[in-house]
Write a protein that holds these residues in place. Structure first.
Motif, short mmCIF file in Angstrom:
data_model
loop_
_atom_site.label_atom_id
_atom_site.label_comp_id
_atom_site.label_asym_id
_atom_site.label_seq_id
_atom_site.Cartn_x
_atom_site.Cartn_y
_atom_site.Cartn_z
N ILE A 158 -1.33 18.54 11.47
CA ILE A 158 -1.63 17.94 10.18
C ILE A 158 -1.39 18.95 9.06
N ASP A 159 -1.78 20.20 9.28
CA ASP A 159 -1.52 21.24 8.28
C ASP A 159 -0.03 21.37 8.02
N ALA A 160 0.77 21.31 9.10
CA ALA A 160 2.22 21.42 8.96
C ALA A 160 2.77 20.23 8.17
N LEU A 161 2.30 19.04 8.46
CA LEU A 161 2.74 17.85 7.73
C LEU A 161 2.48 17.99 6.24
N ARG A 162 1.29 18.44 5.91
CA ARG A 162 0.93 18.56 4.50
C ARG A 162 1.72 19.64 3.80
N ILE A 177 3.42 5.65 18.25
CA ILE A 177 2.08 5.13 17.97
C ILE A 177 1.12 6.29 17.68
N GLY A 178 1.23 7.35 18.48
CA GLY A 178 0.38 8.51 18.27
C GLY A 178 0.64 9.19 16.94
N LEU A 179 1.91 9.28 16.56
CA LEU A 179 2.26 9.91 15.29
C LEU A 179 1.73 9.10 14.11
N VAL A 180 1.80 7.79 14.22
CA VAL A 180 1.24 6.95 13.16
C VAL A 180 -0.23 7.25 12.97
N LYS A 181 -0.97 7.35 14.07
CA LYS A 181 -2.40 7.63 13.99
C LYS A 181 -2.67 8.99 13.36
N VAL A 182 -1.88 9.99 13.76
CA VAL A 182 -2.08 11.33 13.22
C VAL A 182 -1.79 11.37 11.73
N LEU A 183 -0.70 10.74 11.32
CA LEU A 183 -0.36 10.73 9.89
C LEU A 183 -1.43 10.00 9.07
N GLU A 184 -1.95 8.93 9.62
CA GLU A 184 -3.01 8.20 8.91
C GLU A 184 -4.26 9.07 8.81
N THR A 231 12.49 13.58 -0.73
CA THR A 231 11.86 13.28 0.56
C THR A 231 11.89 14.52 1.44
N ALA A 232 10.73 15.02 1.78
CA ALA A 232 10.63 16.16 2.70
C ALA A 232 10.93 15.68 4.11
N VAL A 233 11.44 16.56 4.94
CA VAL A 233 11.84 16.20 6.30
C VAL A 233 11.22 17.16 7.31
N LEU A 234 10.57 16.60 8.31
CA LEU A 234 10.05 17.39 9.43
C LEU A 234 10.68 16.88 10.71
N LEU A 235 11.50 17.72 11.34
CA LEU A 235 12.16 17.37 12.60
C LEU A 235 11.25 17.71 13.78
N LEU A 236 11.29 16.84 14.78
CA LEU A 236 10.57 17.08 16.03
C LEU A 236 11.59 17.15 17.17
N SER A 237 11.43 18.13 18.04
CA SER A 237 12.38 18.30 19.14
C SER A 237 11.64 18.60 20.44
N LYS A 258 7.79 19.16 19.97
CA LYS A 258 6.88 18.03 20.09
C LYS A 258 5.53 18.43 20.69
N GLN A 259 5.53 19.49 21.47
CA GLN A 259 4.28 19.92 22.09
C GLN A 259 3.25 20.33 21.03
N ARG A 260 3.70 20.67 19.81
CA ARG A 260 2.77 21.08 18.76
C ARG A 260 1.92 19.91 18.27
N VAL A 261 2.36 18.68 18.52
CA VAL A 261 1.60 17.52 18.08
C VAL A 261 0.24 17.49 18.74
N ALA A 262 0.13 18.06 19.94
CA ALA A 262 -1.14 18.04 20.68
C ALA A 262 -2.25 18.79 19.94
N ASP A 263 -1.87 19.81 19.15
CA ASP A 263 -2.86 20.51 18.33
C ASP A 263 -2.91 19.77 17.00
N VAL A 264 -3.73 18.74 16.95
CA VAL A 264 -3.71 17.81 15.83
C VAL A 264 -3.99 18.50 14.50
N GLU A 265 -4.97 19.39 14.49
CA GLU A 265 -5.33 20.04 13.22
C GLU A 265 -4.18 20.86 12.66
N GLU A 266 -3.53 21.66 13.51
CA GLU A 266 -2.41 22.47 13.05
C GLU A 266 -1.22 21.60 12.67
#
Length: 218
Positions: free
Chosen positions: A118-122, A14-21, A77-83, A108-116
């Protein structure tokens, strides 16, 4: 851009959906297992797949194996793995694929720094790389025992290239190393020259340099 999320933890998903949006992605599908991931990618052909390394039923390497299939069958399709932990062998498996642009491996702990995050996702969705600093450190250790194909690089240039592998910009590298951006640019140009990446490669030289660093090819 469209994205698919594969994560068995409902709360994290649920959190990842919000961040990606927030990052401007359209989440076209979300699933908790590898089978659902592969079906979703086949149906939607997203630009990005965000994948948990360990998923049902065995909670071992289901996500990695699914990611490898996606890279082979859907290279667009680009792939980003979370561990949860650094699992260098899984990162190495993903980086060994022939279609290596547009890949990432983060804790997965990197998700907490939302700005960084998001930069990684892009970056990954745009065909770049985003590797966790701890993963880069493990890859460096793995390479330490044999001949170094990057021996022409100075210690500072290797530092710069390692930070490039993490997906950092010139400004980010300059801030980390406490040097000017112009100094970083000079180091990067020297890296390109020493790795035989000609100007004709244009913007792709940065990704090529990172991939050469990661898999040790020359």
């Amino acid at each position: 851009m469209r994205a698919v999320i594969a994560e068995d933890s409902v709360l994290l998903r649920i959190g990842l959906v919000k961040v990606l949006e927030m990052a401007g992605f359209e989440v076209v599908a979300e699933t908790g297992d590898a089978e659902g991931l592969l079906a979703a990618v086949e149906e939607h052909r997203p630009e990005l797949a965000l994948v948990d390394v360990r998923m049902p039923p065995g909670f071992t390497d289901e996500g990695v194996r699914a990611a490898l299939m996606i890279r082979q069958e859907h290279p667009g399709t680009a792939v980003l793995l979370l561990s949860q932990f650094v699992e260098e062998r899984y990162a190495a498996d993903l980086l060994a694929t022939q279609t290596r642009a547009g890949i990432g491996y983060l804790l997965k702990q990197r998700v907490a720094d939302v700005e960084e995050f998001i930069d990684a996702l892009r970056r990954v969705a745009a065909g770049g790389t985003a590797l966790d600093p701890q993963v880069v450190a493990q890859l460096l250790l793995r390479r330490g025992g044999g001949p170094d194909p990057l021996a022409r690089l100075t210690p500072r240039e290797r530092e710069v290239l390692a930070l490039m592998a993490e997906g950092r910009s010139n400004a980010g590298i300059a801030a980390e190393l406490v040097v000017s951006e112009s100094a970083v640019a000079k180091h990067i140009n020297s890296i390109f020259t020493k790795l035989d990446l000609p100007p004709a490669d244009g913007a792709h030289r940065r990704v090529l340099a990172v991939l050469r660093f990661l898999d040790g090819t020359s």
